[in-house]
Scaffold this motif. Structure first.
Motif, PDB file in Angstrom:
ATOM      1  N   ASP A  23       0.816  -1.211   0.000  1.00  0.00           N
ATOM      2  CA  ASP A  23       0.000   0.000   0.000  1.00  0.00           C
ATOM      3  C   ASP A  23       0.851   1.263   0.000  1.00  0.00           C
ATOM      4  OD1 ASP A  23      -2.444  -1.181  -0.104  1.00  0.00           O
ATOM      5  OD2 ASP A  23      -2.766  -1.175   2.061  1.00  0.00           O
ATOM      6  N   ASN A  24       2.090   1.167   0.370  1.00  0.00           N
ATOM      7  CA  ASN A  24       2.932   2.346   0.464  1.00  0.00           C
ATOM      8  C   ASN A  24       4.122   2.150  -0.466  1.00  0.00           C
ATOM      9  OD1 ASN A  24       4.241   4.648   1.159  1.00  0.00           O
ATOM     10  ND2 ASN A  24       4.582   4.106   3.296  1.00  0.00           N
ATOM     11  N   VAL A  74      -8.272  11.991  -6.002  1.00  0.00           N
ATOM     12  CA  VAL A  74      -7.099  11.737  -5.173  1.00  0.00           C
ATOM     13  C   VAL A  74      -6.829  12.943  -4.285  1.00  0.00           C
ATOM     14  CG1 VAL A  74      -6.057  10.233  -6.908  1.00  0.00           C
ATOM     15  CG2 VAL A  74      -5.426  12.619  -6.832  1.00  0.00           C
ATOM     16  N   ILE A 125       2.986  12.817  -1.248  1.00  0.00           N
ATOM     17  CA  ILE A 125       2.159  11.673  -0.876  1.00  0.00           C
ATOM     18  C   ILE A 125       0.819  11.803  -1.582  1.00  0.00           C
ATOM     19  CG2 ILE A 125       1.092  10.413   1.025  1.00  0.00           C
ATOM     20  CD1 ILE A 125       3.211  11.948   2.841  1.00  0.00           C
ATOM     21  N   THR A 155      -2.829   9.962  -2.339  1.00  0.00           N
ATOM     22  CA  THR A 155      -3.748   8.940  -1.853  1.00  0.00           C
ATOM     23  C   THR A 155      -4.946   8.880  -2.785  1.00  0.00           C
ATOM     24  OG1 THR A 155      -3.049   9.467   0.404  1.00  0.00           O
ATOM     25  CG2 THR A 155      -5.038   8.125   0.160  1.00  0.00           C
ATOM     26  N   ASP A 156      -5.219   7.691  -3.326  1.00  0.00           N
ATOM     27  CA  ASP A 156      -6.324   7.564  -4.281  1.00  0.00           C
ATOM     28  C   ASP A 156      -7.646   7.324  -3.557  1.00  0.00           C
ATOM     29  OD1 ASP A 156      -6.532   4.834  -3.648  1.00  0.00           O
ATOM     30  OD2 ASP A 156      -5.526   4.173  -5.484  1.00  0.00           O
ATOM     31  N   ASN A 204      -7.956   4.754  -0.927  1.00  0.00           N
ATOM     32  CA  ASN A 204      -7.037   4.982   0.192  1.00  0.00           C
ATOM     33  C   ASN A 204      -5.672   4.328  -0.008  1.00  0.00           C
ATOM     34  OD1 ASN A 204      -7.092   6.679   2.361  1.00  0.00           O
ATOM     35  ND2 ASN A 204      -7.478   5.059   3.845  1.00  0.00           N
ATOM     36  N   LYS A 205      -5.299   4.050  -1.248  1.00  0.00           N
ATOM     37  CA  LYS A 205      -3.967   3.529  -1.554  1.00  0.00           C
ATOM     38  C   LYS A 205      -3.006   4.710  -1.648  1.00  0.00           C
ATOM     39  CE  LYS A 205      -1.208   0.785  -4.700  1.00  0.00           C
ATOM     40  NZ  LYS A 205      -0.553   1.399  -5.827  1.00  0.00           N
ATOM     41  N   GLU A 206      -1.927   4.623  -0.917  1.00  0.00           N
ATOM     42  CA  GLU A 206      -0.962   5.712  -0.830  1.00  0.00           C
ATOM     43  C   GLU A 206       0.265   5.422  -1.688  1.00  0.00           C
ATOM     44  OE1 GLU A 206       1.433   6.861   2.923  1.00  0.00           O
ATOM     45  OE2 GLU A 206      -0.526   7.833   3.112  1.00  0.00           O
ATOM     46  N   THR A 207       0.651   6.411  -2.479  1.00  0.00           N
ATOM     47  CA  THR A 207       1.876   6.331  -3.259  1.00  0.00           C
ATOM     48  C   THR A 207       2.739   7.528  -2.886  1.00  0.00           C
ATOM     49  OG1 THR A 207       0.673   5.310  -5.085  1.00  0.00           O
ATOM     50  CG2 THR A 207       2.846   6.183  -5.584  1.00  0.00           C
ATOM     51  N   THR A 208       4.020   7.291  -2.634  1.00  0.00           N
ATOM     52  CA  THR A 208       4.909   8.380  -2.276  1.00  0.00           C
ATOM     53  C   THR A 208       5.967   8.572  -3.361  1.00  0.00           C
ATOM     54  OG1 THR A 208       6.366   6.923  -1.014  1.00  0.00           O
ATOM     55  CG2 THR A 208       4.593   8.010   0.199  1.00  0.00           C
TER      56      THR A 208
END
Length: 174
Positions: A22-23, A49, A59, A61-62, A65-69
């Motif tokens: 998820d991160n 998002v 950061i 967040t879609d 609630n999936k987080e991409t950094t």
């Protein structure tokens, strides 16, 4: 034969776990990350998002609630300033998709000078639809910032060290 089969299965397991995390951290070129940040700042990105920016990373967040950094450039620091007259909000890490400043699409005379006396910005800049003015400044320095608007002035000292605020909402024009 068994060792190579185990190695292949192990590699597949590692890749599966990494892909399902998820991160995730994405390494992108400096110009690409600046473009991504700008797109969120001006509202040109996906509406489903949310995006915020710390001293080190963007950061995103879609809707699920999936987080991409995304790592920020090592030598540049993002800071967004919302000068105000009457209304502000407390903030430390700027929400590119949520923070709203008082003075939307207004022209400001902005002056930014580093501690050695080097002038980085001395120009008229229009705030974005969110009422903020965005800057990429060199990291690990302290700056004197002066903003003028409609005969009023705000002065502040900001810094660009790890952990410093990326959202400046304390510059009241008086």
């Amino acid at each position: 034969m068994k060792k190579s089969l185990l190695a292949v299965l192990g590699l597949i397991l590692i890749l599966t776990v990494a892909a399902c995390s998820d991160n995730t951290t994405n390494e992108v070129e400096t110009q690409d990350i600046k473009k991504i940040v700008q797109d969120y700042s001006v509202g040109d990105a996906d509406e489903d998002v949310s995006a915020s920016i710390t001293s080190d990373e963007l950061i995103v967040t879609d809707s699920e609630n999936k987080e991409t950094t995304y790592d920020l450039p090592e030598d540049e620091f993002f800071v967004s300033i919302a000068p105000f007259i009457e209304t502000t909000h407390p903030c430390s890490d700027h929400s590119l998709t949520g923070c709203q400043g008082e003075l939307v699409e207004k022209e400001f005379d902005v002056y930014i000078q580093d501690e050695e006396g080097n002038v980085l910005v001395d120009e008229t800049i229009t705030s974005l639809e969110n009422g903020f003015i965005d800057f990429w400044l060199p990291r690990d320095k302290t700056y004197k910032v002066e903003i003028q608007y409609d005969g009023k002035t705000a002065e502040s000292e900001i810094s660009t060290f790890e952990g410093d605020n990326t959202c400046i909402t304390t510059m009241q024009l008086i």
